[in-house]
Every structure is written in structure tokens, then in C-alpha cells.
Motif scaffolding. Sequence first.
Motif, mmCIF file in Angstrom:
data_model
loop_
_atom_site.group_PDB
_atom_site.id
_atom_site.type_symbol
_atom_site.label_atom_id
_atom_site.label_comp_id
_atom_site.label_asym_id
_atom_site.label_seq_id
_atom_site.Cartn_x
_atom_site.Cartn_y
_atom_site.Cartn_z
ATOM 1 N N UNK A 251 46.641 39.109 27.080
ATOM 2 C CA UNK A 251 48.390 39.437 27.282
ATOM 3 C C UNK A 251 48.790 38.137 27.724
ATOM 4 N N UNK A 252 50.353 38.488 27.969
ATOM 5 C CA UNK A 252 51.377 37.733 28.638
ATOM 6 C C UNK A 252 50.875 37.617 29.546
ATOM 7 N N UNK A 253 51.343 36.506 30.361
ATOM 8 C CA UNK A 253 51.041 35.648 31.597
ATOM 9 C C UNK A 253 52.162 34.621 32.289
ATOM 10 N N UNK A 254 52.813 36.326 32.802
ATOM 11 C CA UNK A 254 53.583 36.188 33.928
ATOM 12 C C UNK A 254 52.846 36.726 34.986
ATOM 13 N N UNK A 255 53.820 36.561 36.226
ATOM 14 C CA UNK A 255 53.151 36.284 37.832
ATOM 15 C C UNK A 255 52.492 37.496 38.250
ATOM 16 N N UNK A 256 52.887 38.958 37.330
ATOM 17 C CA UNK A 256 51.813 40.271 38.295
ATOM 18 C C UNK A 256 50.197 39.585 37.420
ATOM 19 N N UNK A 257 49.950 39.679 35.649
ATOM 20 C CA UNK A 257 49.797 38.991 34.969
ATOM 21 C C UNK A 257 47.778 38.369 35.606
ATOM 22 N N UNK A 258 48.718 37.008 36.388
ATOM 23 C CA UNK A 258 47.908 36.072 36.456
ATOM 24 C C UNK A 258 47.407 36.482 37.543
ATOM 25 N N UNK A 259 47.201 37.719 38.823
ATOM 26 C CA UNK A 259 47.284 37.633 39.182
ATOM 27 C C UNK A 259 45.711 38.674 39.220
ATOM 28 N N UNK A 260 46.381 39.524 37.890
ATOM 29 C CA UNK A 260 45.145 40.617 37.395
ATOM 30 C C UNK A 260 44.331 39.457 36.933
ATOM 31 N N UNK A 261 44.359 38.460 36.733
ATOM 32 C CA UNK A 261 43.441 37.853 35.248
ATOM 33 C C UNK A 261 42.463 37.257 36.833
ATOM 34 N N UNK A 262 42.799 37.155 37.653
ATOM 35 C CA UNK A 262 42.726 36.328 38.763
ATOM 36 C C UNK A 262 41.211 36.520 39.892
ATOM 37 N N UNK A 263 41.899 38.048 39.432
ATOM 38 C CA UNK A 263 40.962 39.262 40.585
ATOM 39 C C UNK A 263 39.553 39.415 38.993
ATOM 40 N N UNK A 264 40.613 39.708 38.006
ATOM 41 C CA UNK A 264 39.066 40.188 36.549
ATOM 42 C C UNK A 264 38.114 38.614 36.556
ATOM 43 N N UNK A 265 38.386 37.616 36.877
ATOM 44 C CA UNK A 265 37.790 36.383 36.386
ATOM 45 C C UNK A 265 37.043 36.536 37.768
ATOM 46 N N UNK A 266 37.373 36.764 39.538
ATOM 47 C CA UNK A 266 36.480 37.302 40.400
ATOM 48 C C UNK A 266 35.149 38.331 40.058
ATOM 49 N N UNK A 267 35.489 38.905 39.648
ATOM 50 C CA UNK A 267 34.763 40.438 39.119
ATOM 51 C C UNK A 267 34.043 39.742 38.442
ATOM 52 N N UNK A 268 34.421 39.078 37.245
ATOM 53 C CA UNK A 268 33.737 38.641 36.211
ATOM 54 C C UNK A 268 32.495 37.437 36.844
ATOM 55 N N UNK A 269 32.558 37.589 37.569
ATOM 56 C CA UNK A 269 31.567 36.242 38.082
ATOM 57 C C UNK A 269 30.351 36.705 38.870
ATOM 58 N N UNK A 270 31.094 37.520 39.428
ATOM 59 C CA UNK A 270 30.071 38.111 40.865
ATOM 60 C C UNK A 270 29.228 39.007 39.863
ATOM 61 N N UNK A 271 29.276 39.607 38.360
ATOM 62 C CA UNK A 271 28.903 40.616 37.705
ATOM 63 C C UNK A 271 27.608 39.763 36.838
#
Length: 344
Positions: A251-271
Motif C-alpha cells: 500500500x501507500x507509504x505515508x506517515x500513518x501507513x508507516x506506523x501501521x507497517x511498523x506495528x505489523x512488523x513487530x507482531x510478525x516477528x513475535x508470531x
Amino acid sequence: MTESIMSKAATMEIPINSNGDTGTLTEDDSLEQDLQQVMVSGPNLNETSIVSGGYGGTAEGIIPTSSIKGPNMHHSSSSSSMAADEATRGVAVEKLETVKKWGYNTYKCTKQMISERFGRGSRTVDLELEAQIEVLRDTKKKYENMLRLARALTNHFYNMVQTQHALGDTFADLSQKSPELRDEFGYNAETQKLLCKNGETLLGAVNFFVSSINTLVNKTMDDTLMTIKMYENARLEFDAYRSDLEELSLGPRDAAAMVRIDAAQQQYHVHKEKYERLRSDVIIKLKFLEENKVKVMHKQLLLFHNAISAYFAGNQQQLEQTLKQFNIKLRPPGADQPSWLEEQ
């Protein structure tokens, strides 16, 4: 003495100098000593009373100070009430967050499961491990069938031994009551008693075989399958958060999207860590289960073969030796313990 002091104090005039200092008292020095004595030996502040009628008032106007609640008491009560409300609110918020996380995780896993079922979503596949898991499930079904048949054999054989025991008693009774057939009934009674004794010995061996197979199937294998179930759930969660991260990355790479991507990466590594940890646990448990299964079945199949062969060959000594070899102790006759059949 207190009343005289108070009457003196009421009529005294205390001159004030221009600088605010008190002048010398015209009364004698005994008044000061009496006042000091009253201050020392006076009533406790916790037991004092407020007189509503002035000096010399009646007791009806006395209000105990212990019944008066000052503003500090109200403040203390309200503070404790606020603390309790804050604690309750904190617990409620914590539970709400837990339910929210559970609902969000369940939604993602359900979405991933539906996508995989309809062929729209990708899944992580470990072909070698999944093949071993399928072999274990198939083995468990076959062992459960073997256990069911062994229990049926034990039940039928138990009924036969009980019949032989009753038949031997009948032969022995008829031997006493039929003089012309005493020897014939006697031979058969002895034969049935011997068969009954050997049958009980064989039942002890077969029951030990059934108990060991039951432990292997319903405890050892079930424990490994429980870990496998946890691993499969972790795999589904991992793929759900992996798919979520992939969608956000496209998806897009605006500021809000980057925050969601960072959160998703953290959850991805945990699981991912959880999935890999459980995968390692499953591999280890499958290895130990296979080793344990071979060891247990080697012993139990040898016991079953030797006991059955000795019984049907009529070799009582070899049958008893088989039980000693595998440390199987039979219940002594007349013992107040449940029979092996009652323990099934």
C-alpha cells in the motif's frame, strides 16, 4: 479549684503595653501555678466536650467531640473511595484490552483460515514435518484399534477362565456324589483347575500388555498431538500476520501507513518466534516418541508372544517364568483388591 480559677480569670484585667507585651499581673503568683496544674492534669483532648450553654451550663448542652466528623475524615473517606474506583476502572480497562486483542487475533486467524480453504491465501508448509505428523496420526488410529481388540480378547478370556473355574467346582462336587464315576470326574476337575490357574496367569500378562499400550496411546501420543495442535495454531497466526504485513507493504507509504507497517512488523516477528519455537518442540517430541514407541512395543510384543505360546503349549513353568522376566506380579487369591477387569 478549676471554677475558682475560671472566676478569677473572668474578672481579671490584663493590661497591654504599647508594644503588645502583657503587663504584670495584680493577682498573686498562685494563680499562675493553678493554671499550670490545670494544663498538666486537665482532661484528654479525645475526651473533651463542647459546652453549648456557656460556663456553668447543664449537661444537656454537652456534645462529645468524638461524634463530630471534621473535614479530614470526609477527605480520607472520599480518597479511599476514589482509590477503589480507580482500581476497579483499571481492571475493567485491562479486561477490555484483553478482549480486544483476542477479538482482533481471532478475526485475523479466521480470515486466514478461510483464505487458505478457498485457495486464495498462502500458507507456510514444512513438508517433512507434516509427513511425520500424518504418520503419527495414522499410527495412533492403528494402535487404538489394536488396543480395542486386546481388551476384547482379555474380556472373552476372562469369561472363559471363570467358566472353567465353575466347571471344575462342578466336577469336584459330582466326584464326591458319584462313586461309580469318582475317578473320571476327579480327572476333569483337576484339569479344569489347572487350566484355570494357567488362565489367570495369562490374564495377568495380557492385562499388563493392555495397560502399557493404553499408556502409550492415550498419554504419550496424546501429549505429542497436543503440542502439534499448538504448533498448527501458531502456524495459522504466523501466516495471518505475515499476510497482513505483505498487504500493508504493497500500500501507500505515508506517515500513518508507516506506523501501521511498523506495528505489523513487530507482531510478525513475535508470531514468527512463537511458530519456530513450537516447530522445534514438535520435532523433538516426535523423535522421542518414536524412540519410546519402539522400546515399549519391543518389550510388550515379546511378552505377549511368550505368554500366549506358553499357555497354549501347556507349559506352566515357562508361563510363570515369562511373568518373572517382565516383573509382573499377580494378585494373590482372596486379596481385597479390584480385579484387573474392574480396573479397565
